[in-house]
Design an enzyme around this catalytic site. Structure first.
Site, PDB file in Angstrom:
ATOM      1  N   SER A 195       0.841  -1.193   0.000  1.00 35.82           N
ATOM      2  CA  SER A 195       0.000   0.000   0.000  1.00 35.82           C
ATOM      3  C   SER A 195       0.885   1.254   0.000  1.00 35.82           C
ATOM      4  O   SER A 195       1.729   1.410  -0.875  1.00 35.82           O
ATOM      5  CB  SER A 195      -0.950  -0.042   1.193  1.00 35.82           C
ATOM      6  OG  SER A 195      -1.981   0.900   1.055  1.00 35.82           O
ATOM      7  N   ASP A 255      -8.683  -4.439  -6.242  1.00 41.65           N
ATOM      8  CA  ASP A 255      -8.205  -3.669  -5.091  1.00 41.65           C
ATOM      9  C   ASP A 255      -9.006  -2.379  -4.940  1.00 41.65           C
ATOM     10  O   ASP A 255      -9.030  -1.545  -5.844  1.00 41.65           O
ATOM     11  CB  ASP A 255      -6.723  -3.338  -5.275  1.00 41.65           C
ATOM     12  CG  ASP A 255      -6.039  -2.926  -3.989  1.00 41.65           C
ATOM     13  OD1 ASP A 255      -6.634  -2.124  -3.242  1.00 41.65           O
ATOM     14  OD2 ASP A 255      -4.927  -3.394  -3.725  1.00 41.65           O
ATOM     15  N   HIS A 285      -7.384  -5.765  -0.758  1.00 37.67           N
ATOM     16  CA  HIS A 285      -6.256  -4.839  -0.871  1.00 37.67           C
ATOM     17  C   HIS A 285      -4.951  -5.612  -0.792  1.00 37.67           C
ATOM     18  O   HIS A 285      -4.647  -6.253   0.215  1.00 37.67           O
ATOM     19  CB  HIS A 285      -6.343  -3.815   0.259  1.00 37.67           C
ATOM     20  CG  HIS A 285      -5.329  -2.723   0.161  1.00 37.67           C
ATOM     21  ND1 HIS A 285      -4.889  -2.194  -1.029  1.00 37.67           N
ATOM     22  CD2 HIS A 285      -4.662  -2.039   1.128  1.00 37.67           C
ATOM     23  CE1 HIS A 285      -4.005  -1.239  -0.796  1.00 37.67           C
ATOM     24  NE2 HIS A 285      -3.848  -1.134   0.511  1.00 37.67           N
TER      25      HIS A 285
END
Length: 513
Positions: free
Chosen positions: A226, A452, A482
């Site tokens: 991320s 995602d 995610h």
């Protein structure tokens, strides 16, 4: 208000809490040379309040214990011989043959604002294969957890902050949101003035290169997830020759400014909601929250509209507001594993009980069951506002609402108004978007997930292009949630492990289904 959808690590570590709820110091350095400091590794203490609290990390399943230390780094990297801050580190020593050890593998799990010291042991077993040849290492970045944490408001004030109406419908509500944002930001300046100018991603990247040296590695081996992909990209830009084997998973689009990023997230979370609704109604057993995918989404929209007028009981004495419910729904969309909680939470909310959706929202915001908050929200806002140059006004957001609503009827308003979080911030933002160009770097494996919600799939290709020719190598995972590695997909994990452990670069364009 913050853009909590960007806080990845809170969403993932919540899985451990929800499963039960719902079902040392360094010894300094020689002559001021911080690269020469020796770390004093000791047994890890229990996480403090800023890290989210809880128990000290359990012993490793295969034997051994987690070790913690504190590394000194310059407060201001433009003054490397000046004042220092302490950065909290954690590691698990490599479990395999010492002669085959590659070095340290440094993790950043995202946020920004997430504590790596608490997250790595929470998910350490997922990386057992990588531990055979690496010391697994993570850290609390500057301003986070035990690393000189940014402090803004106290727990009672944060309860009030997260109860505010984050999607104002009237002029009075807009004024109230802006004033409340100014109040929060003023508290950050009052309580953390010294650290606020020094929490940019470029500062954290320089900390990582110091960490590499202190750990005794000639190359930086890295696993970024991320926001950790943005941090990794900035590191590669600043130190391309020092990059070893690196993986980016759940990839941030480095070409976007904050508005474009928020709009992309609106589309991403809407897609995840669409997929959730389709999944629920396609099962052989009856979906308890709707007859068709559109019916599910219509009922969610009606619930949020009703909560805007009249909140329902949540975790007493707090009530579930429209904003908290939206936040809780978003939390559930970070992982397909959370969808059962979302179904149960919606079912109960339709009957007037907002407890589960509030638990989900609390986990996103870093609130523990005893009412204490980690500093993830404060750190997230501080890092984002130090990084991001644009400052958006209420009038500008109002003009953009139609575009955001077109991207997501459910999340559009919420993400649009999140753009005002840096209004009247004490420190100017550095740039419109990060520079991740890294000519001369070793190959970086860039893993994108087509489903995602938080870092939409298109960002992976943009990261590959921005890193430059011969650097980024894209791998696609056709999945949900995610990130991709923690899906436990054998194809994804085989490619990542093959690169990190053996140096085998997958063929560009590889697709895992």
């Amino acid at each position: 208000m913050p853009n909590p959808f960007r806080i990845r690590v809170a969403a993932l570590t919540a899985a451990l809490v929800l499963a039960s709820s719902l079902a040392g110091c360094g010894d300094g350095s020689k002559d001021g040379d911080l690269a020469a400091q020796k770390l004093d590794w000791k047994s890890c203490p229990a996480p403090d309040e800023a890290e989210g609290g809880g128990e000290a990390p359990s012993p490793l399943p295969s034997g051994g214990t987690w070790e913690c230390a504190t590394m000194k780094a310059p407060l201001d990297w433009s003054k490397p011989k000046g004042a220092t801050i302490g950065l909290a580190l954690i590691r698990a020593r490599a479990s395999g043959d010492a002669s085959k050890r590659i070095g340290s593998l440094i993790f950043n799990f995202g946020g920004p604002g997430g504590s790596g010291v608490t997250t790595l042991p929470a998910f350490g077993t997922d990386y057992a294969a990588l531990r055979t040849r690496y010391d697994l290492v993570s850290f609390d970045p500057r301003g986070v957890g035990r690393s000189d944490p940014v402090e803004c408001e106290n727990d009672a004030q944060l309860d009030n902050y997260f109860q505010q109406d984050a999607t104002p419908d009237t002029s009075a509500e807009r004024t109230q949101l802006i004033e409340r944002t100014k109040q929060f930001n003023a508290a950050c300046e009052k309580n953390s003035k010294a650290i606020l100018p020094h929490v940019r991603t470029t500062d954290a990247a320089r900390d990582m290169d110091l960490m590499r040296q202190v750990l005794g590695d000639t190359k930086m081996h890295y696993f970024g997830i991320s926001y950790g992909t943005e941090l990794g990209g900035v590191y590669a830009h600043l130190f391309p020759k020092n990059v070893g084997r690196a993986v980016f998973d759940g990839v941030v689009d480095p070409t976007q400014d904050p508005e474009q990023s928020s709009l992309g997230q609106a589309k991403g979370f809407q897609l995840a909601l669409d997929n959730f609704a389709e999944d629920c109604t396609s099962k052989t057993t009856e979906c308890p929250i709707g007859d068709t995918p559109q019916d599910v989404k219509d009922r969610v929209a009606t619930l949020l509209a009703d909560l805007d007028k009249k909140p329902i009981p949540g975790i007493l004495p707090r009530r579930l507001t429209q904003s908290a419910a939206t936040n809780g729904i978003a939390q559930s969309l970070y992982s397909k594993d959370f969808w059962e909680y979302l179904t149960e939470g919606l079912e109960e909310a339709y009957d007037g009980d907002g407890k589960i959706l509030m638990l989900l929202s609390d986990s996103m915001n870093g609130r523990s069951e005893n009412g204490e908050y980690s500093n993830i929200t404060a750190a997230n806002i501080a890092i984002n506002c130090a990084d991001e140059k644009p400052r958006y006004t209420a009038d500008y957001v109002q003009q953009k609402l139609p575009e955001f609503r077109a991207a997501s009827p459910l999340f559009g308003d919420y993400l649009a108004w999140g753009m005002v979080s840096c209004t009247n911030w004490a420190v100017p933002g550095a740039a419109d978007h990060p520079d991740v160009s890294a000519p001369g770097s070793a190959p970086i494996l860039v893993v994108g997930n087509t489903g995602d919600p938080a870092t939409p799939y298109e960002g992976a290709k943009k990261m590959v292009d921005a890193l430059g020719k011969g650097v980024g190598v894209e791998l696609t995972y056709k999945g949900q949630g995610h990130g991709a590695y923690d899906s436990k997909d054998k194809c994804v994990q085989g490619a990542v492990n093959g690169y990190l452990l053996e140096g085998t670069v997958p063929k560009a364009g590889t697709v895992c289904t």
